[in-house]
Design a protein around this motif. Structure first.
Motif, PDB file in Angstrom:
ATOM      1  N   PRO A 175     -22.944 -13.274   0.145  1.00 62.87           N
ATOM      2  CA  PRO A 175     -22.153 -12.702   1.236  1.00 62.87           C
ATOM      3  C   PRO A 175     -22.176 -13.578   2.490  1.00 62.87           C
ATOM      4  O   PRO A 175     -23.193 -14.158   2.853  1.00 62.87           O
ATOM      5  N   LEU A 176     -21.031 -13.658   3.127  1.00 58.26           N
ATOM      6  CA  LEU A 176     -20.849 -14.438   4.340  1.00 58.26           C
ATOM      7  C   LEU A 176     -20.910 -13.464   5.512  1.00 58.26           C
ATOM      8  O   LEU A 176     -20.039 -12.624   5.679  1.00 58.26           O
ATOM      9  N   LEU A 177     -21.973 -13.549   6.318  1.00 52.04           N
ATOM     10  CA  LEU A 177     -22.196 -12.589   7.402  1.00 52.04           C
ATOM     11  C   LEU A 177     -21.446 -12.977   8.674  1.00 52.04           C
ATOM     12  O   LEU A 177     -21.412 -14.148   9.048  1.00 52.04           O
ATOM     13  N   VAL A 178     -20.881 -11.959   9.339  1.00 49.66           N
ATOM     14  CA  VAL A 178     -20.193 -12.140  10.614  1.00 49.66           C
ATOM     15  C   VAL A 178     -20.896 -11.253  11.642  1.00 49.66           C
ATOM     16  O   VAL A 178     -21.115 -10.065  11.400  1.00 49.66           O
ATOM     17  N   LEU A 185     -18.194 -10.801   4.365  1.00 48.72           N
ATOM     18  CA  LEU A 185     -17.174 -11.128   3.365  1.00 48.72           C
ATOM     19  C   LEU A 185     -17.940 -11.413   2.085  1.00 48.72           C
ATOM     20  O   LEU A 185     -18.732 -12.359   2.025  1.00 48.72           O
ATOM     21  N   GLU A 186     -17.723 -10.570   1.066  1.00 46.59           N
ATOM     22  CA  GLU A 186     -18.557 -10.632  -0.129  1.00 46.59           C
ATOM     23  C   GLU A 186     -17.756 -11.086  -1.345  1.00 46.59           C
ATOM     24  O   GLU A 186     -16.868 -10.371  -1.814  1.00 46.59           O
ATOM     25  N   ALA A 210     -12.957 -13.191  -6.133  1.00 47.18           N
ATOM     26  CA  ALA A 210     -12.268 -12.203  -5.308  1.00 47.18           C
ATOM     27  C   ALA A 210     -13.237 -11.856  -4.177  1.00 47.18           C
ATOM     28  O   ALA A 210     -14.417 -12.208  -4.217  1.00 47.18           O
ATOM     29  N   PHE A 211     -12.745 -11.154  -3.158  1.00 45.91           N
ATOM     30  CA  PHE A 211     -13.574 -10.833  -1.997  1.00 45.91           C
ATOM     31  C   PHE A 211     -13.370  -9.387  -1.579  1.00 45.91           C
ATOM     32  O   PHE A 211     -12.289  -8.824  -1.739  1.00 45.91           O
TER      33      PHE A 211
END
Length: 197
Positions: A35-38, A60-61, A72-73
């Protein structure tokens, strides 16, 4: 032979236009399939310097659908104090929604458009960032709140008596002035005023 890497094109806008808001974001970021953390915390991969933002606001996973090669996300809300608008849907703490090819996201005054260009690689993805000087999502009289727990009724992101344009808003270029010097939005307002008279 290398497999094509998934590319996320992320456009960001904040109304203050403060250079500090996006100061810690590189123009390009390569990331593994986690996961891309914001958020505004030091552990966030996309670190935004906005005071009302949670340390881990959303993620964004990436995932792989059964029988499908490309990544896919989904977007998952991680903030207990604020909500996230995604393509017209309101996400609260730990709620998530799958992303499509073009996604409109708004949270804590930030507007973000995420475009997914799928590749076959399951090991990595690349994020390319663009900082917009003008709004990315156009809504009429937006009413976002970051403290939805204190609000008894959920408010839509548009004003009373108005309809949403393409759910949360519609992606378009900023309104261009016409030869008379008035923008398209000004002309629409004048037309509406004339109908009321």
């Amino acid at each position: 032979m290398e497999r094509p890497i998934t590319l996320l094109r992320v456009s960001l806008y904040h109304p203050t236009q403060s250079p500090m808001a996006f100061a810690k974001i590189p123009s390009q970021l390569q990331h593994d399939a986690s996961p891309l953390l914001v958020g505004r915390g030091p552990e966030a991969h996309i670190q935004l310097q906005v005071p009302c933002l949670s340390r881990r606001h959303l993620s964004l996973e990436p995932y792989r659908e059964k029988g499908s090669a490309p990544l896919a996300f989904c977007l998952k809300s991680l903030s207990r104090k604020g909500c996230v608008w995604v393509n017209g849907l309101t996400l609260r703490f730990l709620e998530q929604v799958p992303l499509s090819i073009v996604n409109r996201v708004a949270f804590s005054g930030i507007q973000m458009v995420v475009r997914v260009e799928s590749g076959a690689s399951l090991e990595a993805l690349i994020c390319c960032f663009h900082f917009s000087p003008s709004p990315l999502i156009y809504r009429l009289q937006a009413e976002e709140t970051d403290e939805w727990e204190s609000s008894p009724v959920e408010q839509p992101p548009w004003g009373p008596g108005q309809q949403a344009a393409g759910h949360l808003g519609f992606l378009q270029e900023p309104p261009q002035p016409n030869p008379g010097g008035r923008t398209e939005i000004q002309l629409q307002r004048e037309s509406a005023d004339n109908r009321l008279c």
